[in-house]
Design a protein around this motif. Sequence first.
Motif, PDB file in Angstrom:
ATOM      1  N   LEU A  77       2.700   2.676 -11.872  1.00 32.15           N
ATOM      2  CA  LEU A  77       1.510   2.477 -11.043  1.00 32.15           C
ATOM      3  C   LEU A  77       0.961   1.066 -11.240  1.00 32.15           C
ATOM      4  O   LEU A  77       0.606   0.380 -10.268  1.00 32.15           O
ATOM      5  CB  LEU A  77       0.458   3.520 -11.409  1.00 32.15           C
ATOM      6  CG  LEU A  77      -0.935   3.381 -10.782  1.00 32.15           C
ATOM      7  CD1 LEU A  77      -0.856   3.414  -9.268  1.00 32.15           C
ATOM      8  CD2 LEU A  77      -1.855   4.490 -11.294  1.00 32.15           C
ATOM      9  N   ALA A  78       0.890   0.616 -12.484  1.00 32.01           N
ATOM     10  CA  ALA A  78       0.393  -0.727 -12.752  1.00 32.01           C
ATOM     11  C   ALA A  78       1.298  -1.781 -12.123  1.00 32.01           C
ATOM     12  O   ALA A  78       0.825  -2.789 -11.582  1.00 32.01           O
ATOM     13  CB  ALA A  78       0.287  -0.956 -14.260  1.00 32.01           C
ATOM     14  N   ALA A  79       2.614  -1.549 -12.158  1.00 33.84           N
ATOM     15  CA  ALA A  79       3.546  -2.497 -11.547  1.00 33.84           C
ATOM     16  C   ALA A  79       3.383  -2.517 -10.025  1.00 33.84           C
ATOM     17  O   ALA A  79       3.455  -3.581  -9.390  1.00 33.84           O
ATOM     18  CB  ALA A  79       4.981  -2.138 -11.920  1.00 33.84           C
ATOM     19  N   ALA A  80       3.155  -1.355  -9.422  1.00 32.78           N
ATOM     20  CA  ALA A  80       2.988  -1.293  -7.969  1.00 32.78           C
ATOM     21  C   ALA A  80       1.716  -1.992  -7.516  1.00 32.78           C
ATOM     22  O   ALA A  80       1.651  -2.548  -6.408  1.00 32.78           O
ATOM     23  CB  ALA A  80       2.982   0.165  -7.506  1.00 32.78           C
ATOM     24  N   ALA A  81       0.682  -1.986  -8.366  1.00 33.73           N
ATOM     25  CA  ALA A  81      -0.595  -2.612  -8.002  1.00 33.73           C
ATOM     26  C   ALA A  81      -0.622  -4.102  -8.286  1.00 33.73           C
ATOM     27  O   ALA A  81      -1.551  -4.797  -7.858  1.00 33.73           O
ATOM     28  CB  ALA A  81      -1.738  -1.931  -8.760  1.00 33.73           C
ATOM     29  N   ARG A  89       0.825  -1.213   0.000  1.00 35.86           N
ATOM     30  CA  ARG A  89       0.000   0.000   0.000  1.00 35.86           C
ATOM     31  C   ARG A  89       0.857   1.261   0.000  1.00 35.86           C
ATOM     32  O   ARG A  89       0.523   2.257  -0.657  1.00 35.86           O
ATOM     33  CB  ARG A  89      -0.932  -0.012   1.205  1.00 35.86           C
ATOM     34  CG  ARG A  89      -1.902   1.162   1.215  1.00 35.86           C
ATOM     35  CD  ARG A  89      -3.096   0.903   2.082  1.00 35.86           C
ATOM     36  NE  ARG A  89      -4.118   1.928   1.916  1.00 35.86           N
ATOM     37  CZ  ARG A  89      -5.379   1.801   2.303  1.00 35.86           C
ATOM     38  NH1 ARG A  89      -5.777   0.670   2.869  1.00 35.86           N
ATOM     39  NH2 ARG A  89      -6.242   2.773   2.113  1.00 35.86           N
ATOM     40  N   THR A  90       1.974   1.223   0.733  1.00 37.02           N
ATOM     41  CA  THR A  90       2.873   2.378   0.756  1.00 37.02           C
ATOM     42  C   THR A  90       3.472   2.628  -0.624  1.00 37.02           C
ATOM     43  O   THR A  90       3.542   3.769  -1.103  1.00 37.02           O
ATOM     44  CB  THR A  90       3.992   2.149   1.774  1.00 37.02           C
ATOM     45  OG1 THR A  90       3.418   1.923   3.066  1.00 37.02           O
ATOM     46  CG2 THR A  90       4.921   3.346   1.837  1.00 37.02           C
ATOM     47  N   THR A  91       3.916   1.542  -1.260  1.00 37.83           N
ATOM     48  CA  THR A  91       4.475   1.666  -2.611  1.00 37.83           C
ATOM     49  C   THR A  91       3.421   2.175  -3.584  1.00 37.83           C
ATOM     50  O   THR A  91       3.698   3.017  -4.452  1.00 37.83           O
ATOM     51  CB  THR A  91       5.009   0.305  -3.084  1.00 37.83           C
ATOM     52  OG1 THR A  91       5.956  -0.180  -2.139  1.00 37.83           O
ATOM     53  CG2 THR A  91       5.663   0.422  -4.449  1.00 37.83           C
ATOM     54  N   LEU A  92       2.202   1.689  -3.434  1.00 32.41           N
ATOM     55  CA  LEU A  92       1.116   2.116  -4.312  1.00 32.41           C
ATOM     56  C   LEU A  92       0.751   3.574  -4.058  1.00 32.41           C
ATOM     57  O   LEU A  92       0.447   4.323  -4.996  1.00 32.41           O
ATOM     58  CB  LEU A  92      -0.095   1.204  -4.107  1.00 32.41           C
ATOM     59  CG  LEU A  92      -1.234   1.301  -5.117  1.00 32.41           C
ATOM     60  CD1 LEU A  92      -0.725   1.154  -6.537  1.00 32.41           C
ATOM     61  CD2 LEU A  92      -2.283   0.240  -4.815  1.00 32.41           C
ATOM     62  N   ASP A  93       0.783   3.999  -2.791  1.00 33.35           N
ATOM     63  CA  ASP A  93       0.557   5.414  -2.471  1.00 33.35           C
ATOM     64  C   ASP A  93       1.544   6.305  -3.231  1.00 33.35           C
ATOM     65  O   ASP A  93       1.169   7.326  -3.822  1.00 33.35           O
ATOM     66  CB  ASP A  93       0.719   5.648  -0.963  1.00 33.35           C
ATOM     67  CG  ASP A  93      -0.514   5.249  -0.170  1.00 33.35           C
ATOM     68  OD1 ASP A  93      -1.604   5.195  -0.759  1.00 33.35           O
ATOM     69  OD2 ASP A  93      -0.378   4.973   1.034  1.00 33.35           O
TER      70      ASP A  93
END
Length: 658
Positions: A547-551, A503-507
């Motif tokens: 963003l797609a990679a983080a999700a 979640r932190t990375t996605l934020d």
Amino acid sequence: MALRSRMRDWLLANDPAFSRLRQASRITATIVVSILLLMAFHYLVAPLPPAAFGLAASLSIEGGLAVRDRTIAGQRLTRIIAVLVGVSMVGLASVLENHRYVSDVVFLLIIFLAVYGRSFGPRGFAVGMFAFMSYFTGAYLRPTLDQLPALFFGAAVSATVAHLVRTRLLPDDRYRDLLRATASVQRRVDQMLLQLAEIARKPALSPADRRQLHAAEERLKEAVLMAESFIPTENRRPEPQPGLTTSDLVINLFDLHLAAESVMVVSFQSMPPPALVEAMVARDGGRIDAEIARLGDAAPRREETVKALLWLRNVRQRLARSLAKLTPADLEEPPLHLSGVSARWKPSLDDPALKAAIQITLASGIAMVFGLMLSRERWFWAVLAAFLVFTNTRSRGDTAVKALQRSAGTVFRIVVGIVVGTLVAGNIYLVLPLSALCVFLAFYFLAVSYATMTFFISVVLSLVYSLMGVLSPHLLQLRLEETLIGSIAGAAVAFVVFPTRTRTTLDAAVASWCDELKGLLQAARGGASGLVLIARSQALDRAYRDLAAAAKPLGLPWQLVTRPGHVRQALAIFMACTYWARVFARRVGTDAELEGSDFKADIDANLALVQTVRDKASAYFYQVGRIGAPVDRHLPISKDDAELGLEMIGVSLNRLHL
């Protein structure tokens, strides 16, 4: 000839610019030539210890993966330093062989320095990896000090061959790579059109069809981003000038991506005639004109789809003309000029590089302890697994995925390894070519599938063990157990020590995407030129890819997400908004009627929406049921302007709040 052409088309469609093919070929050629030269020396001049072959093989791999200097001179210097460091590490391992506890502590220190060295640029990364692999080789194969000259010879041969392969046999060629990348872009457009023609024959558009087309668009985006990376327009001047060959190429690539996406967008409203799409793929102007004449007065929505297809055809023709004008000199980059004084080293636990070094060192230490409890001879496998499980990971979720991939397929790899090793029965004439083939396949699939890469590496190890006469089910079982220890240690440390939550990375990824979108809108509000806005839109594309990679880890069943489909829905909105931002960036520089206060007011409204999205960040991926349905409206792409793009950015962002 037809088979060769089809094979080339397939490779271009799946490997833009042949980058994976070239990397795998470089590593395989370096290993094969280095080992053959050392074998010739071994049999004709003087015997070499096994460690010389092992060090040459490991440094050949790292020489193909880790050396990333921009210039040939820089690559040569890095390889010289790496050879000196590598032999020194092997010598250190030999000196400490009789002091096992000291040797283990030193190994952990080298791991720490190797990981932290990544923060000092490409050369620091390369030297660190050479140091780690060399100490690993020395501790595993245990050469004596009197063998150091032979080891230096093996390392020097490997570095020399790697440099010659990189600069002479398979050199980088920006002009050739750009042509291949643009050919890959064209091929992926064709693939998307062929899928569209197949879907158009169905009675209705299904969610699966939508996902298929979105996947094709993602593959197209990947190829476009690679092609753009070979064009040094932004490095030549802050604002590219219209009429410059590279600037025209940037615009045409941008337009091609936009036109292909637009075909997909309007096709969701009204599918095009399959025969027309097939004529587009064949690039048959006569068939295209005949199909359009056959349509006559089509319904408005289908008419827009046809116009989008014709726009795509025109853009492809413009791209071909701009490529015909391009010369290798247009792609030359100016030398880098480093200004300012480098900052002093100030260790801080806020430094991501220091955190990663501590994490990996601690995981390696845990793997070392439990690996030694299992085997005094083979514990290195556990340390190697713990070290590699952190490679190219963004969060603890990423690390757990890689640990799961590395462990889950080990049983299958062991079974295959036993079968293959038994069949070849140590026959050197079978082992060597099969090993070379598996090495090539391992590094060809490295960028696509980590599990596939480890599978082929496992087969290579089984072949080598069979050649050495030590292949047995017990040995491979021990390797499985050591790999599990290292993978579990890596995942555990990732979750406990300096944990970076998904979640932190996605934020952070959502915030970066929002910042890029805000920069685009603010630049347009300030009257920036079209080419500057195109560059900002390209940066937004890259932010969406991150963003797609983080999700990605959120889609796995062990994550606390009740509906993985919800993650795809949220990503689809960000992707749609990125598309409409591309429409906006392309049109705002050509629309002469955007001087009124309403235009700036609309931008301000969108900026407020973007800030709201930035504040909530990853919450959209976790709050199931908060996403609005797609907007069902007629979108006249063939007549769009900046206002339409601006409006649809707002519509897309508002879907996140319904």
